[in-house]
Motif scaffolding. Sequence first.
Motif, PDB file in Angstrom:
ATOM      1  N   PHE A 212       0.887  -1.161   0.000  1.00 53.49           N
ATOM      2  CA  PHE A 212       0.000   0.000   0.000  1.00 53.49           C
ATOM      3  C   PHE A 212       0.922   1.206   0.000  1.00 53.49           C
TER       4      PHE A 212
ATOM      5  N   LEU B  69       0.574   4.431   2.126  1.00 50.37           N
ATOM      6  CA  LEU B  69       0.479   4.298   3.582  1.00 50.37           C
ATOM      7  C   LEU B  69       1.885   4.129   4.166  1.00 50.37           C
TER       8      LEU B  69
ATOM      9  N   VAL C 141      -2.654  -2.899   8.662  1.00 51.96           N
ATOM     10  CA  VAL C 141      -3.760  -3.312   7.785  1.00 51.96           C
ATOM     11  C   VAL C 141      -3.873  -4.835   7.767  1.00 51.96           C
TER      12      VAL C 141
ATOM     13  N   LYS D 216      -8.367   2.669   3.215  1.00 53.66           N
ATOM     14  CA  LYS D 216      -7.260   3.249   2.464  1.00 53.66           C
ATOM     15  C   LYS D 216      -6.488   2.154   1.736  1.00 53.66           C
ATOM     16  N   ALA D 217      -6.370   0.994   2.366  1.00 52.05           N
ATOM     17  CA  ALA D 217      -5.677  -0.121   1.713  1.00 52.05           C
ATOM     18  C   ALA D 217      -6.415  -0.530   0.443  1.00 52.05           C
TER      19      ALA D 217
ATOM     20  N   ARG E  28      -8.170   1.432  -1.398  1.00 55.79           N
ATOM     21  CA  ARG E  28      -7.866   2.467  -2.385  1.00 55.79           C
ATOM     22  C   ARG E  28      -6.494   2.238  -3.017  1.00 55.79           C
ATOM     23  N   GLU E  29      -5.526   1.876  -2.188  1.00 57.21           N
ATOM     24  CA  GLU E  29      -4.158   1.735  -2.685  1.00 57.21           C
ATOM     25  C   GLU E  29      -4.007   0.532  -3.607  1.00 57.21           C
ATOM     26  N   ASP E  30      -4.551  -0.602  -3.204  1.00 49.83           N
ATOM     27  CA  ASP E  30      -4.397  -1.826  -3.996  1.00 49.83           C
ATOM     28  C   ASP E  30      -5.426  -2.858  -3.559  1.00 49.83           C
TER      29      ASP E  30
ATOM     30  N   ALA F 113      -5.164  -5.799  -0.774  1.00 54.94           N
ATOM     31  CA  ALA F 113      -6.025  -5.655   0.399  1.00 54.94           C
ATOM     32  C   ALA F 113      -6.805  -6.941   0.639  1.00 54.94           C
TER      33      ALA F 113
END
Lengths: 258, 361
Positions: free
Chosen positions: A90, A93, A101, B199-200, B202-204, B208
Amino acid sequence: MSLLKIQDVTMNFGGLTALRNFHLELAPGEIVGLIGPNGAGKTTVFNIITGVYEPTHGRVFFLEREITGLRPDLITKAGIARTFQNIRLFKGLSVLENVLVANHLHLKANYLAAVFKLPGYRREERRMREKALALLERVGLLELRDEQAGALPYGLQRRLEIARALATEPKLLLLDEPAAGMNPKEAADLTAFIKAIQAEFGLTVFLIEHHMDVVMNISERIYVLDYGMTIASGKPAEVQNNQRVIEAYLGVNEDAED
Amino acid sequence: MENKTRNWILTTVAVLLLVGFLYFADNYLDLYIVRILNVCAIYAILGMSMNLVNGFTGLFSLGHAGFMAVGAYTTALLTMPPAVKKQIYYLAPLMKPLDQINLAFPLALFVAGLLAAVVGGLIAAPVLRLKGDYLAIATLGFAEIIRVVFTNTQSITNGALGLKGIPALTNLWWSFGTAAFTLVVLRSLINSSYGRALKAIREDEIAAESMGINLAKHKTLSFVIGAFFAGVGGGLLGNLLGTIDPKMFSSMFTFNILLIVVLGGMGSLTGSIISAFIVTIANEVLRFLDESINLGFVVIQGKVGMRSVVFSALLMFVVLFYRHGLMGETEFSWDRLLASKICRRTRALFRKNLQQRGVDR
């Protein structure tokens, strides 16, 4: 008892058979390698184990429980974690958040408890943080915990990806080319690192790797794939001297054939 | 720890100043300005709720106007006195229990939020299987469907006639209070483990999911919470304007909010608040563009809608050259503000000034 059992799995993509009648059994605590030329179907095996693909035919068992076609997040919950061939952190982050996470799947508090910071959630969050920091310390990334994951150098990104996978508390760790793009020194460090965490966390490791030094050094057993078929399996030394493996990697010498 | 105390004090002072200002505005400023301030706060709510879905979870959703419509109509119907309802529903009478119901404003707002959230939850299941542009198209379509349905359900929404005489219950306290509540709740959500999971995603998304995050569940969570606050914001808006009709909640409305989100920074709640104020105030200041401008030697004929052109151009400019918006993905913080260049320069200037006067600190 086997930890993971793949039974007669075939995977077709349209007219292409990426994997044919694949069998595999992993015992707890083993380190097993999966090798083969490009396009042999190695990553397909990983994607079937982790539920990204549902096999056209065949079944997958984890701890005696069938997991064929289960959703990826449920398979991770069951205890299988993976890293990716082309790193998938990520990126936006922080290093710490990446690990946190991966701890989210163990969270029991619901979102309302999280929003209103109820004591139960606070306790869990604190424990998650402690665990994540301990893990980062173990893999040597503690000082970098507030850096953006995408800003780390390549080798550390690989390491963080492994740390993130470990944070899900897996029993089986799948590593997709962990040493890709590393020089011999880095690869040797990685080999030692994988061996160490395997012992420390009581893991079973199944890895795809092109670096022969790494695979031969680390694996107790090796499977060799070519065009979706298992062409050899056994101890590293046996596989290394197998005629079909040599042919798959180096090609057949046509002049010498007769 | 010292910084923490300092920040706490600064925040308290800022909140007190805001309360003081609101009290002053409520009592002494003219209605036009009070109304603009109300709109600012409501747009801030709408911007933050859209940012949760689009900025933090990375779902490109354009269905916001639909949720606002649900909220605005719910609040209006629940707060209008029965007599007024009887008066405006002259084509078809209002459906049975609704014509007598009259709830307190906060309760009506809450119900509006819940109803919008329910609608969000219902469409989440089919719509959130889509990604990127397809999700945008589907949600845009959903908002249009809501608008068309509201135009045609004469005995519930009064159709194209719209609702008039909605009691003006929205005041500065409600709008700013709700905006503050929204900020606190969404900030808390985003900083929690659930927020990290969003957010994870969103990132990938693939990574995720392979980290054990249930995509459907978390996307739905974000979507439903976003819809809730959009509904509440819509409710506040309806009871501020006094009249609503389905045309108001067209996709143009969604784009206005999208402009706020993009300008403020996708992934920054405080950015959305700041840009809600900028956009709303600019919208008023630029009003002259819609009128004829007399430059003495030449008169430029006004065109209604010139303001929208300015905003469209602004949106394009931001997307092309300033993609992070005002705040990027960072939030306002005292530490950042006090460490900023302007602040340091001001302090240096002060110190110099004091020294020149021979006053030693």
